[in-house]
Design an enzyme around this catalytic site. Structure first.
Site, PDB file in Angstrom:
ATOM      1  N   GLY A 219       0.831  -1.198   0.000  1.00  0.00           N
ATOM      2  CA  GLY A 219       0.000   0.000   0.000  1.00  0.00           C
ATOM      3  C   GLY A 219       0.862   1.243   0.000  1.00  0.00           C
ATOM      4  N   SER A 220       0.323   2.317   0.564  1.00  0.00           N
ATOM      5  CA  SER A 220       1.010   3.612   0.485  1.00  0.00           C
ATOM      6  C   SER A 220       2.078   3.760   1.571  1.00  0.00           C
ATOM      7  CB  SER A 220      -0.012   4.738   0.624  1.00  0.00           C
ATOM      8  OG  SER A 220      -0.602   4.670   1.904  1.00  0.00           O
ATOM      9  N   THR A 223       0.540   4.758   5.029  1.00  0.00           N
ATOM     10  CA  THR A 223      -0.024   3.644   5.803  1.00  0.00           C
ATOM     11  C   THR A 223       1.085   2.698   6.276  1.00  0.00           C
ATOM     12  OG1 THR A 223      -1.994   3.806   4.418  1.00  0.00           O
ATOM     13  CG2 THR A 223      -1.831   1.878   5.812  1.00  0.00           C
ATOM     14  N   GLY A 224       2.081   2.494   5.440  1.00  0.00           N
ATOM     15  CA  GLY A 224       3.209   1.638   5.842  1.00  0.00           C
ATOM     16  C   GLY A 224       3.873   2.159   7.105  1.00  0.00           C
ATOM     17  N   GLU A 242       5.611  -3.302   0.900  1.00  0.00           N
ATOM     18  CA  GLU A 242       5.692  -3.032  -0.545  1.00  0.00           C
ATOM     19  C   GLU A 242       4.940  -1.732  -0.774  1.00  0.00           C
ATOM     20  OE1 GLU A 242       7.131  -4.385  -3.075  1.00  0.00           O
ATOM     21  OE2 GLU A 242       7.782  -6.329  -2.315  1.00  0.00           O
ATOM     22  N   CYS A 277       2.062   0.498  -8.782  1.00  0.00           N
ATOM     23  CA  CYS A 277       3.260   0.955  -8.072  1.00  0.00           C
ATOM     24  C   CYS A 277       4.458   1.020  -9.004  1.00  0.00           C
ATOM     25  CB  CYS A 277       3.549   0.020  -6.909  1.00  0.00           C
ATOM     26  SG  CYS A 277       3.739  -1.694  -7.440  1.00  0.00           S
TER      27      CYS A 277
HETATM   28  P1  NAP Z   1      -3.436   2.382   1.334  1.00  0.00           P
HETATM   29  O1  NAP Z   1      -4.389   3.495   1.455  1.00  0.00           O
HETATM   30  O2  NAP Z   1      -2.155   2.469   2.066  1.00  0.00           O
HETATM   31  O3  NAP Z   1      -4.237   1.072   1.731  1.00  0.00           O
HETATM   32  C1  NAP Z   1      -3.717  -0.220   1.585  1.00  0.00           C
HETATM   33  C2  NAP Z   1      -4.425  -1.165   2.525  1.00  0.00           C
HETATM   34  O4  NAP Z   1      -4.148  -0.790   3.881  1.00  0.00           O
HETATM   35  C3  NAP Z   1      -5.942  -1.140   2.385  1.00  0.00           C
HETATM   36  O5  NAP Z   1      -6.447  -2.451   2.545  1.00  0.00           O
HETATM   37  C4  NAP Z   1      -6.344  -0.236   3.540  1.00  0.00           C
HETATM   38  O6  NAP Z   1      -7.663  -0.469   3.969  1.00  0.00           O
HETATM   39  C5  NAP Z   1      -5.367  -0.656   4.602  1.00  0.00           C
HETATM   40  N1  NAP Z   1      -5.165   0.323   5.678  1.00  0.00           N
HETATM   41  C6  NAP Z   1      -5.434   1.654   5.656  1.00  0.00           C
HETATM   42  N2  NAP Z   1      -5.092   2.207   6.843  1.00  0.00           N
HETATM   43  C7  NAP Z   1      -4.608   1.217   7.624  1.00  0.00           C
HETATM   44  C8  NAP Z   1      -4.078   1.168   8.952  1.00  0.00           C
HETATM   45  N3  NAP Z   1      -3.966   2.260   9.700  1.00  0.00           N
HETATM   46  N4  NAP Z   1      -3.654  -0.023   9.427  1.00  0.00           N
HETATM   47  C9  NAP Z   1      -3.722  -1.132   8.672  1.00  0.00           C
HETATM   48  N5  NAP Z   1      -4.214  -1.151   7.408  1.00  0.00           N
HETATM   49  C10 NAP Z   1      -4.643   0.015   6.881  1.00  0.00           C
HETATM   50  O7  NAP Z   1      -3.038   2.141  -0.201  1.00  0.00           O
HETATM   51  P2  NAP Z   1      -4.011   2.102  -1.450  1.00  0.00           P
HETATM   52  O8  NAP Z   1      -4.438   3.484  -1.753  1.00  0.00           O
HETATM   53  O9  NAP Z   1      -5.012   1.031  -1.270  1.00  0.00           O
HETATM   54  O10 NAP Z   1      -2.991   1.587  -2.580  1.00  0.00           O
HETATM   55  C11 NAP Z   1      -2.178   2.439  -3.314  1.00  0.00           C
HETATM   56  C12 NAP Z   1      -0.759   2.389  -2.803  1.00  0.00           C
HETATM   57  O11 NAP Z   1      -0.261   1.058  -2.810  1.00  0.00           O
HETATM   58  C13 NAP Z   1       0.182   3.170  -3.711  1.00  0.00           C
HETATM   59  O12 NAP Z   1       1.060   3.916  -2.931  1.00  0.00           O
HETATM   60  C14 NAP Z   1       0.919   2.082  -4.460  1.00  0.00           C
HETATM   61  O13 NAP Z   1       2.165   2.460  -4.968  1.00  0.00           O
HETATM   62  C15 NAP Z   1       1.023   1.029  -3.415  1.00  0.00           C
HETATM   63  N6  NAP Z   1       1.295  -0.277  -4.012  1.00  0.00           N
HETATM   64  C16 NAP Z   1       2.549  -0.832  -3.862  1.00  0.00           C
HETATM   65  C17 NAP Z   1       2.847  -2.043  -4.467  1.00  0.00           C
HETATM   66  C18 NAP Z   1       4.211  -2.670  -4.366  1.00  0.00           C
HETATM   67  O14 NAP Z   1       4.348  -3.847  -4.699  1.00  0.00           O
HETATM   68  N7  NAP Z   1       5.237  -1.957  -3.939  1.00  0.00           N
HETATM   69  C19 NAP Z   1       1.862  -2.704  -5.196  1.00  0.00           C
HETATM   70  C20 NAP Z   1       0.610  -2.110  -5.312  1.00  0.00           C
HETATM   71  C21 NAP Z   1       0.323  -0.897  -4.711  1.00  0.00           C
HETATM   72  P3  NAP Z   1      -8.906   0.321   3.338  1.00  0.00           P
HETATM   73  O15 NAP Z   1      -8.557   0.689   1.942  1.00  0.00           O
HETATM   74  O16 NAP Z   1      -9.968  -0.672   3.398  1.00  0.00           O
HETATM   75  O17 NAP Z   1      -9.145   1.454   4.241  1.00  0.00           O
END
Ligand code: NAP
Length: 475
Positions: A219-220, A223-224, A242, A277
């Protein structure tokens, strides 16, 4: 949701809706899990883990291959749901189903690689190491490739003898329901548990659970970092991340402008609106190529067909959700305000079919400078930023000038240049004369703020084990 081998509702009885981002219609609903559901799932996973780990790797791998087979058999159904739930175009999303199945098959054959060593460091002992599974693993996945990431999320930890809690994304959760049915039918109860709902509270409850010592998150960056903090408040945990990318595609003067324009557009992944990503969202052109490539990129972007993601002719769909759409539009506006040259796009497409939904034209900014927000921040949308450079060191400095370090794509036929630049870029996954491809068996992951740990290879499998050294006194 899947808990202990049964499809269940949340204990709270609450539900969330999922929207089709192409037209904002409600297409399904999911249980809104709570911390109590996470605890239920944890207890099921904890109880199932010893018997799962005691199975031979061949037997575990056989079950993973059955899951892969079932995903292929239900491929069209998964594909349809995935397209209306994410907005990603059907022609490209077909590959995600295959990739989800392949991840299972890849790890299913690696069971005998989970091995230790003997180390001859004293004559009086036989020193050996073995690898133990962690027990229960928590995996949290993002919205852009839901089925692919949910499948990836379970393959390696299961093969290593762990049981798993998976949290799919709240915006695009529906395909996880099919994965839940498949796992219910094939795997012993409790081995895979799927909990739908919001990051807060579900993801957070998984991260904070004191019994879950191994967390993997995709994810982002924000959040990481929140996950690292939250985990550290309850216990010591092994976390892999990731995260996002702001990936450079660097074109050297010996390249053909037509070829660079072609890859620059294809590697932006407009088929899923740049929401990848690994998208090469920064195009770094040598000054001798700049005008010729820019002109061709704009022509190609202008020719992209936006439309219903279910139509095989569509080459781009809508952004995934309203908050994400607003964020991407805000970054486009920042590019205009900071005086980057808007070459094309930057607005909602014209036409009644685009009045509802989260539609944005594919967008190209030229003359981007490194201090601009569109040069530094991951947009995760259909926005390409184009830069000009004059010598190799400037290209390397530009490539390394963000906090991200996920992928890089280098284009030159000069082998020494390619080697020098590939070594100098601070990115975890580098293509020379290529872009976008993933190759199972080679490890994928980011440097700097793009992540911690590696996936898609043997490193990922071993990362779901802990090393133990044992010393047998023999004299
Ligand atoms: P995100 O907002 O960080 O959310 C990712 C996941 O984390 C979702 O299931 C989200 O739940 C959950 N989450 C949110 N807040 C949390 C918390 N405080 N504790 C635990 N889990 C929590 O990311 P996104 O907008 O879905 O995805 C886009 C990001 O992912 C981009 O930055 C992209 O580059 C990255 N990404 C990286 C890779 C890689 O392999 N490096 C691959 C794909 C995507 P909810 O959405 O249900 O709230």
């Amino acid at each position: 949701m899947l808990i202990n081998g049964e499809l269940v509702e949340s204990e709270s009885g609450n539900w969330l809706s999922s929207l089709n981002p192409a037209n904002e219609e409600i297409i399904g609903r999911i249980p809104a899990a709570s911390a109590a559901d996470v605890q239920r799932a944890y207890l099921a996973a904890e109880a199932a883990q010893p018997a799962w780990a005691a199975m031979t790797p061949l037997a575990r791998g056989g079950l993973l291959r059955k899951v892969a087979q079932a995903m292929r058999e239900r491929g069209e159904e998964i594909l349809h749901l995935e397209v209306i739930d994410t907005g990603n175009t059907i022609s490209k999303m077909r590959g995600d189903i295959e990739s989800a199945a392949k991840a299972m098959e890849f790890f299913s054959g690696l069971g005998s690689e989970i091995k230790g060593e003997s180390v001859p460091v004293s004559a009086d002992n036989l020193h050996v190491s073995i690898r133990d599974p962690y027990g229960v693993v928590g995996r949290i996945v993002p919205f852009n490739h839901p089925i692919k990431f949910a499948s990836n999320a379970i393959a390696a930890p299961l093969m290593a003898g762990n049981t798993v809690l998976v949290k799919p994304p709240e915006q695009s959760p529906l395909s996880a329901g099919i994965l839940a049915e498949i796992c219910r039918d094939i795997l012993p109860p409790g081995v895979v548990n799927i909990l739908t709902g919001n990051g807060m509270p579900v993801g957070d409850a998984i991260v904070r659970h004191p019994g879950i010592k191994r967390i993997a998150f995709t994810g982002s960056v924000a959040t990481g970092m929140a996950i690292q903090r939250a985990a550290a408040e309850t216990s010591v945990k092994h976390i892999s991340l990731e995260l996002g990318g702001k990936n450079p595609l660097i074109a050297f003067p010996d390249m053909d402008p037509d070829k660079i324009a072609e890859v620059a557009v294809s590697a932006m992944n407009f088929a899923w609106q740049g929401q990848s990503c690994g998208s090469t969202s920064r195009l770094l052109l040598h000054e001798s190529l700049y005008d010729a490539v820019l002109k061709r990129v704009v022509e190609r972007v202008a020719a992209l067909r936006l439309g219903d993601p279910l139509d095989p002719q569509s080459q781009m769909g809508p952004l995934n959700s309203k908050p994400h759409y607003d964020r991407v539009c805000g970054l486009v506006q920042s590019g205009i305000t900071e005086k980057a040259r808007l070459m094309i796009g930057g607005a909602r497409p014209a036409g009644t079919q685009f009045e509802k939904g989260y539609w944005l034209l594919p967008t190209v900014f030229a003359d981007v400078h490194r201090h601009m927000r569109i040069a530094q921040e991951e947009i995760f949308g259909p926005v390409l930023s184009v830069f000009k450079w004059r010598d190799e060191q400037e290209a390397i400095d530009l490539a390394n000038s963000t906090d991200y370090g996920l992928t890089a794509s280098i284009w030159t036929n000069d082998i020494k240049t390619a080697l020098r630049v590939a070594k100098a870029v601070r990115s975890g996954y580098v293509w020379v004369n290529g872009a976008s491809g993933h190759f199972y068996g080679t490890s994928f992951g980011g440097m700097k703020n793009s992540g911690l740990g590696r996936e898609e290879g043997i490193d990922e499998l071993l990362s779901y084990t802990e090393l133990k050294s044992i010393h047998f006194r023999i004299s």
